[in-house]
Write an enzyme that holds these catalytic residues in place. Structure first.
Site, PDB file in Angstrom:
ATOM      1  CD1 TRP A  99       8.799  75.531  19.448  1.00  0.00           C
ATOM      2  CD2 TRP A  99       7.342  77.017  20.234  1.00  0.00           C
ATOM      3  NE1 TRP A  99       7.614  75.294  18.827  1.00  0.00           N
ATOM      4  CE2 TRP A  99       6.690  76.185  19.290  1.00  0.00           C
ATOM      5  CE3 TRP A  99       6.607  78.021  20.855  1.00  0.00           C
ATOM      6  CZ2 TRP A  99       5.348  76.341  18.948  1.00  0.00           C
ATOM      7  CZ3 TRP A  99       5.264  78.165  20.523  1.00  0.00           C
ATOM      8  CH2 TRP A  99       4.657  77.338  19.579  1.00  0.00           C
ATOM      9  CB  CYS A 205       0.472  79.135  13.236  1.00  0.00           C
ATOM     10  SG  CYS A 205       0.887  80.588  14.240  1.00  0.00           S
ATOM     11  NE  ARG A 225      -3.761  80.849  14.850  1.00  0.00           N
ATOM     12  CZ  ARG A 225      -3.134  81.979  15.141  1.00  0.00           C
ATOM     13  NH1 ARG A 225      -3.467  83.115  14.565  1.00  0.00           N
ATOM     14  NH2 ARG A 225      -2.150  81.983  16.023  1.00  0.00           N
TER      15      ARG A 225
END
Length: 323
Positions: A99, A205, A225
């Site tokens: 991240w 996501c 998605r």
């Protein structure tokens, strides 16, 4: 086009290793995907709508074998999600870097300082104030999973609303629902909070999880998605299988299947070397995940509770992350 991509024949379902569906999807996208511009500016080849299914019985776990997947990083991320934390500091302290690129990019743009990732992470760890300012990702995944915000009208002024001190813990409610009402069609947790998307470093996501209980087994479905097939999806399918296993243990169920549904499934154009290398390899083996302890709560698992065995992947394939 690489000869290996042209010559590989479809594999019969009855003899397929679980990983062939992933490799076949990768080949389909690379050879027939629509070439498109994207948010990152890198460009992709994409298709819309894909499904993969992974059997989880007998401790099976969908860890890719045609390249190394650093499963402990994915497991640490899942445990971090379940804390509800949104700052990268605990991840960085554990050596998890997945991240860092988003806050690092924001810091560089805001300050003009060309700091490298190692130096940025060192400051995140060493300086709590710096981490608080620059390491937070906004209300991503875990915040929505464990503290979905709820607003209620102010009694004296019905047109005004105030935020409750504590929101909805979707994970806790899911566990209770699986235990007490296994036949429900509402075993869902969701990350796509429309009202807060603009505050997130990256909108979710892997956004919607749904679960199904039958014959004493727990099956989970993930709708994702946006699917970076080369870098993100190998982590996502492991993580989704992991939380199915954790939920099954907490609810005295056996694991069933993971069903993965992808929306925009894509390969970045700068991942050619990764794609062609991976498609030249043959999957092998049957990785297993053991959970060696049953904590009192879904929120009490530790990384030491997970052991992967019979996992002998081929070498890691490096590729750039599109931010």
């Amino acid at each position: 086009m690489d000869i290996a991509l042209q010559s590989r024949a479809p594999h019969q379902a009855q003899s397929r290793h679980f990983e062939w569906q992933y490799l076949d999807l990768m080949k389909q996208i690379w050879t027939h995907g629509h070439e498109r511009s994207d948010r990152t500016g890198v460009g992709t080849r994409s298709l819309f709508g894909a499904t993969m299914r992974f059997e989880l019985s007998d401790n099976a776990i969908p860890l890719l074998t045609t390249k190394r997947v650093y499963w402990k990083a994915a497991a640490r991320e899942m445990l971090w999600f379940l804390t509800g934390d949104t700052n990268i500091r605990p991840l960085v302290a554990q050596g998890v870097h997945i991240w860092t690129d988003w806050p690092l990019d924001s810091y560089r743009k805001a300050t003009g300082e060309e700091i490298d990732r190692d130096a940025f992470e060192a400051r995140i760890i060493a300086d709590a104030d710096f981490a608080e300012r620059w390491g937070d990702l906004g209300p991503v995944y875990g915040k929505q999973w464990t503290d979905w915000p709820v607003y209620e009208p102010v009694d004296a002024e019905p047109s005004l609303f105030r935020k409750r001190p504590k929101g909805i813990n979707q994970i806790a409610e899911l566990v209770e629902s699986l235990r007490t009402n296994p036949g429900s069609r509402r075993h869902i947790f969701e990350g796509w909070n429309v009202a807060e998307l603009d505050r997130m470093a990256l909108p979710p996501c892997h956004k919607t999880y749904q679960f199904f209980v039958a014959d004493g087994k727990l099956t989970g479905l993930l709708y994702q998605r946006s699917c970076d097939l080369a870098l993100g999806v190998p982590f996502n399918i492991f993580s989704a299988a992991l939380i199915i296993r954790m939920l099954a243990q907490q609810c005295d169920l056996e694991p069933g299947e993971l069903i993965w549904n992808g929306g925009d499934v894509h390969l970045y154009l700068n991942h050619r070397e990764l794609v062609e290398t991976q498609l030249s390899r043959e999957p092998h083996g049957a990785p297993r995940l053991d959970i060696v302890r049953q904590p009192d709560s879904i929120f009490d698992y530790r990384i030491e509770d997970f052991e992967v065995r019979d996992y002998t992947p081929q070498s890691h394939i490096a590729a750039p992350v599109a931010v």
